[in-house]
Design a protein around this motif. Structure first.
Motif, PDB file in Angstrom:
ATOM      1  N   ALA A 151       0.816  -1.213   0.000  1.00 31.42           N
ATOM      2  CA  ALA A 151       0.000   0.000   0.000  1.00 31.42           C
ATOM      3  C   ALA A 151       0.851   1.265   0.000  1.00 31.42           C
ATOM      4  O   ALA A 151       0.346   2.345  -0.297  1.00 31.42           O
ATOM      5  CB  ALA A 151      -0.935   0.004   1.206  1.00 31.42           C
ATOM      6  N   GLN A 152       2.123   1.130   0.361  1.00 27.68           N
ATOM      7  CA  GLN A 152       3.013   2.290   0.444  1.00 27.68           C
ATOM      8  C   GLN A 152       4.269   1.990  -0.363  1.00 27.68           C
ATOM      9  O   GLN A 152       5.155   1.243   0.083  1.00 27.68           O
ATOM     10  CB  GLN A 152       3.380   2.594   1.897  1.00 27.68           C
ATOM     11  N   THR A 153       4.374   2.558  -1.555  1.00 22.20           N
ATOM     12  CA  THR A 153       5.506   2.313  -2.451  1.00 22.20           C
ATOM     13  C   THR A 153       5.895   3.622  -3.140  1.00 22.20           C
ATOM     14  O   THR A 153       5.239   4.652  -2.977  1.00 22.20           O
ATOM     15  CB  THR A 153       5.148   1.261  -3.517  1.00 22.20           C
ATOM     16  N   GLY A 154       6.948   3.557  -3.942  1.00 18.08           N
ATOM     17  CA  GLY A 154       7.345   4.705  -4.763  1.00 18.08           C
ATOM     18  C   GLY A 154       8.140   5.754  -4.025  1.00 18.08           C
ATOM     19  O   GLY A 154       8.063   6.948  -4.343  1.00 18.08           O
ATOM     20  N   PHE A 155       8.975   5.342  -3.063  1.00 22.73           N
ATOM     21  CA  PHE A 155       9.729   6.291  -2.256  1.00 22.73           C
ATOM     22  C   PHE A 155      10.941   6.834  -3.017  1.00 22.73           C
ATOM     23  O   PHE A 155      11.592   6.122  -3.790  1.00 22.73           O
ATOM     24  CB  PHE A 155      10.182   5.622  -0.957  1.00 22.73           C
ATOM     25  N   LEU A 156      11.263   8.088  -2.761  1.00 24.10           N
ATOM     26  CA  LEU A 156      12.312   8.795  -3.488  1.00 24.10           C
ATOM     27  C   LEU A 156      13.643   8.060  -3.450  1.00 24.10           C
ATOM     28  O   LEU A 156      14.289   7.869  -4.485  1.00 24.10           O
ATOM     29  CB  LEU A 156      12.451  10.218  -2.918  1.00 24.10           C
ATOM     30  N   VAL A 157      14.085   7.647  -2.257  1.00 22.82           N
ATOM     31  CA  VAL A 157      15.442   7.107  -2.149  1.00 22.82           C
ATOM     32  C   VAL A 157      15.619   5.816  -2.940  1.00 22.82           C
ATOM     33  O   VAL A 157      16.754   5.448  -3.276  1.00 22.82           O
ATOM     34  CB  VAL A 157      15.850   6.884  -0.680  1.00 22.82           C
ATOM     35  N   GLU A 158      14.524   5.137  -3.275  1.00 20.46           N
ATOM     36  CA  GLU A 158      14.644   3.887  -4.013  1.00 20.46           C
ATOM     37  C   GLU A 158      15.084   4.092  -5.460  1.00 20.46           C
ATOM     38  O   GLU A 158      15.481   3.128  -6.119  1.00 20.46           O
ATOM     39  CB  GLU A 158      13.317   3.136  -3.973  1.00 20.46           C
ATOM     40  N   SER A 159      15.023   5.323  -5.954  1.00 22.23           N
ATOM     41  CA  SER A 159      15.413   5.595  -7.340  1.00 22.23           C
ATOM     42  C   SER A 159      16.891   5.892  -7.499  1.00 22.23           C
ATOM     43  O   SER A 159      17.348   6.146  -8.617  1.00 22.23           O
ATOM     44  CB  SER A 159      14.586   6.763  -7.901  1.00 22.23           C
ATOM     45  N   TRP A 160      17.634   5.876  -6.412  1.00 22.78           N
ATOM     46  CA  TRP A 160      19.084   6.045  -6.461  1.00 22.78           C
ATOM     47  C   TRP A 160      19.742   4.754  -5.981  1.00 22.78           C
ATOM     48  O   TRP A 160      19.128   3.979  -5.233  1.00 22.78           O
ATOM     49  CB  TRP A 160      19.511   7.236  -5.605  1.00 22.78           C
ATOM     50  N   PRO A 161      20.997   4.473  -6.374  1.00 24.41           N
ATOM     51  CA  PRO A 161      21.632   3.208  -5.975  1.00 24.41           C
ATOM     52  C   PRO A 161      21.748   3.011  -4.473  1.00 24.41           C
ATOM     53  O   PRO A 161      21.832   1.888  -3.990  1.00 24.41           O
ATOM     54  CB  PRO A 161      23.025   3.299  -6.626  1.00 24.41           C
ATOM     55  N   CYS A 162      21.773   4.112  -3.733  1.00 23.37           N
ATOM     56  CA  CYS A 162      21.867   4.038  -2.275  1.00 23.37           C
ATOM     57  C   CYS A 162      21.165   5.251  -1.693  1.00 23.37           C
ATOM     58  O   CYS A 162      21.277   6.352  -2.239  1.00 23.37           O
ATOM     59  CB  CYS A 162      23.338   4.005  -1.834  1.00 23.37           C
ATOM     60  N   GLY A 163      20.448   5.042  -0.595  1.00 22.73           N
ATOM     61  CA  GLY A 163      19.778   6.192   0.004  1.00 22.73           C
ATOM     62  C   GLY A 163      19.180   5.881   1.353  1.00 22.73           C
ATOM     63  O   GLY A 163      18.812   4.738   1.636  1.00 22.73           O
ATOM     64  N   LEU A 164      19.114   6.918   2.172  1.00 25.39           N
ATOM     65  CA  LEU A 164      18.499   6.840   3.490  1.00 25.39           C
ATOM     66  C   LEU A 164      17.570   8.024   3.684  1.00 25.39           C
ATOM     67  O   LEU A 164      17.813   9.106   3.142  1.00 25.39           O
ATOM     68  CB  LEU A 164      19.554   6.907   4.604  1.00 25.39           C
ATOM     69  N   VAL A 165      16.545   7.824   4.492  1.00 27.81           N
ATOM     70  CA  VAL A 165      15.750   8.927   5.002  1.00 27.81           C
ATOM     71  C   VAL A 165      16.220   9.231   6.417  1.00 27.81           C
ATOM     72  O   VAL A 165      16.368   8.322   7.242  1.00 27.81           O
ATOM     73  CB  VAL A 165      14.252   8.579   5.007  1.00 27.81           C
ATOM     74  N   ILE A 166      16.483  10.496   6.690  1.00 29.86           N
ATOM     75  CA  ILE A 166      16.752  10.957   8.051  1.00 29.86           C
ATOM     76  C   ILE A 166      15.469  11.608   8.538  1.00 29.86           C
ATOM     77  O   ILE A 166      15.009  12.596   7.958  1.00 29.86           O
ATOM     78  CB  ILE A 166      17.937  11.924   8.085  1.00 29.86           C
ATOM     79  N   GLU A 167      14.871  11.036   9.565  1.00 31.67           N
ATOM     80  CA  GLU A 167      13.553  11.441  10.054  1.00 31.67           C
ATOM     81  C   GLU A 167      13.687  11.938  11.488  1.00 31.67           C
ATOM     82  O   GLU A 167      14.219  11.228  12.345  1.00 31.67           O
ATOM     83  CB  GLU A 167      12.604  10.237  10.018  1.00 31.67           C
ATOM     84  N   VAL A 168      13.224  13.162  11.756  1.00 32.11           N
ATOM     85  CA  VAL A 168      13.405  13.757  13.080  1.00 32.11           C
ATOM     86  C   VAL A 168      12.078  14.326  13.566  1.00 32.11           C
ATOM     87  O   VAL A 168      11.346  14.988  12.826  1.00 32.11           O
ATOM     88  CB  VAL A 168      14.477  14.866  13.067  1.00 32.11           C
ATOM     89  N   GLY A 169      11.769  14.075  14.834  1.00 29.06           N
ATOM     90  CA  GLY A 169      10.554  14.614  15.426  1.00 29.06           C
ATOM     91  C   GLY A 169      10.544  14.406  16.928  1.00 29.06           C
ATOM     92  O   GLY A 169      11.455  13.788  17.480  1.00 29.06           O
ATOM     93  N   PRO A 170       9.550  14.957  17.615  1.00 26.82           N
ATOM     94  CA  PRO A 170       8.346  15.554  17.032  1.00 26.82           C
ATOM     95  C   PRO A 170       8.500  17.046  16.786  1.00 26.82           C
ATOM     96  O   PRO A 170       9.138  17.759  17.555  1.00 26.82           O
ATOM     97  CB  PRO A 170       7.288  15.303  18.109  1.00 26.82           C
ATOM     98  N   VAL A 171       7.874  17.498  15.708  1.00 24.06           N
ATOM     99  CA  VAL A 171       7.778  18.919  15.414  1.00 24.06           C
ATOM    100  C   VAL A 171       6.495  19.130  14.611  1.00 24.06           C
ATOM    101  O   VAL A 171       6.163  18.317  13.746  1.00 24.06           O
ATOM    102  CB  VAL A 171       9.017  19.411  14.637  1.00 24.06           C
ATOM    103  N   PRO A 172       5.725  20.185  14.904  1.00 22.14           N
ATOM    104  CA  PRO A 172       4.507  20.425  14.119  1.00 22.14           C
ATOM    105  C   PRO A 172       4.829  20.714  12.659  1.00 22.14           C
ATOM    106  O   PRO A 172       5.908  21.231  12.328  1.00 22.14           O
ATOM    107  CB  PRO A 172       3.877  21.647  14.805  1.00 22.14           C
ATOM    108  N   GLN A 173       3.899  20.402  11.791  1.00 23.96           N
ATOM    109  CA  GLN A 173       4.051  20.758  10.385  1.00 23.96           C
ATOM    110  C   GLN A 173       4.142  22.271  10.245  1.00 23.96           C
ATOM    111  O   GLN A 173       3.439  23.017  10.925  1.00 23.96           O
ATOM    112  CB  GLN A 173       2.871  20.209   9.587  1.00 23.96           C
TER     113      GLN A 173
END
Length: 321
Positions: A151-173
């Motif tokens: 149900a959840q596909t098509g993430f940006l980092v998957e289109s490069w040979p190597c990639g990570l998401v750095i995720e930081v929170g909590p912070v309001p939008q």
């Protein structure tokens, strides 16, 4: 594609979601003061992911950009829209065979959930796992391994040979906080340090990688018309990365009754850890929290070799991509 005269770089993307403001603020800071980011000698491409959504302080305009990188979407000429077009532009400009090619991508995100400073890895590519293991060894960051979710596909980092998401929170939008920016920068600098070490080789990694592997997600209880019949229980709020036991409070209905955790089918008797608890942007996706298993994996000898090979290509100017 033949040899490219441009050296490959490390792509640092922020603002993939336009209402996440901390990463884009850092990009502007680093552009105006290049010495403020310790790049460890690597060449970087700093890119605002979704400028149109950023200008409107919206997550996206028509389609979540961080779900637009599925090959079937990118290749379908009948599909258009500003966000999907932006995904194509990013690949044309900075994909591995793009005008300004990049081989590694760091995608900077913030969340309303209490994730702290965390990494997100999609699937089990050896170079991704090596980079994540190196960063975990430096900073001790938790890792959310997202896989097997159709149900959840098509993430940006998957289109490069190597990639990570750095995720930081909590912070309001839509809000910039100094501590969130600082934690994000620490994650970026640690990733660049690992990539630089891989260039020098041999890359030394910890003996184990600790991951929280995606098992599935829970939605809020809902009425027949789709409206929420309960909200997240306060005892679970800000409890990302903490084990969840059967019967623990999860939801609170409009009458004040507590709804306890009932493990989904197939997860009975299995310890689970919630992540992205009450993430504001996930309501539209039917996700109130995701469930993970905490696992310790031995670091494979293949992982550092894959990252070393990729990092060496970053150092070879004009090398075929």
């Amino acid at each position: 594609m033949g040899p490219n005269s441009n050296p490959a770089k490390v792509l640092v993307v922020a603002g993939t979601h336009g209402n996440e403001r901390n990463g884009p603020w850092l990009l502007e800071h680093w552009r105006s003061r290049p010495g403020a980011l310790q790049s460890h000698g690597l060449e970087l491409e700093l890119v605002l992911g979704n400028p149109a959504a950023h200008s409107q302080n919206r997550r996206y305009l028509e389609r979540d950009l961080n779900r637009c990188f599925a090959p079937s979407l990118l290749a379908d000429a009948s599909l258009d829209g500003a966000d999907l077009q932006r995904a194509r532009e990013l690949l044309l400009s900075h994909g591995p065979a793009g005008e300004a090619p990049c081989l590694v991508v760091l995608d900077l995100h913030s969340t309303t959930s209490a994730m702290g400073n965390a990494l997100v890895v999609y699937g089990r590519r050896p170079a991704d796992l090596a980079l994540a293991a190196g960063v975990q060894g430096l900073l001790g960051l938790p890792i959310y391994l997202h896989e097997a979710d159709h149900a959840q596909t098509g993430f940006l980092v998957e289109s490069w040979p190597c990639g990570l998401v750095i995720e930081v929170g909590p912070v309001p939008q839509g809000v910039i906080q100094a501590q969130i920016c600082r934690q994000t920068q620490l994650g970026v600098e640690a990733a660049l340090e690992v990539l630089a070490a891989a260039q020098r080789g041999p890359l030394r990694l910890p003996a184990e990688l600790v991951v929280h592997r995606h098992l599935g997600s829970l939605d809020l209880p809902r009425r027949p018309d789709g409206s929420p019949a309960a909200c997240l229980h306060p005892a679970l709020q800000h409890r990302d990365w903490h084990p969840l036991q059967p019967g623990d409070p999860v939801f609170l209905d409009s009458h004040g009754a507590t709804l306890g955790f009932v493990p989904p089918r197939g997860l009975e008797g299995q310890p689970v850890w919630p992540v992205f608890v009450n993430e504001a942007a996930y309501g539209e996706k039917g996700i109130a929290l995701s469930l993970t298993s905490r696992e310790c994996w031995p670091v494979s000898s293949e992982w550092p070799l894959a990252l070393e090979a990729l990092s060496n290509r970053l150092a070879q100017r004009g090398a075929p991509l």
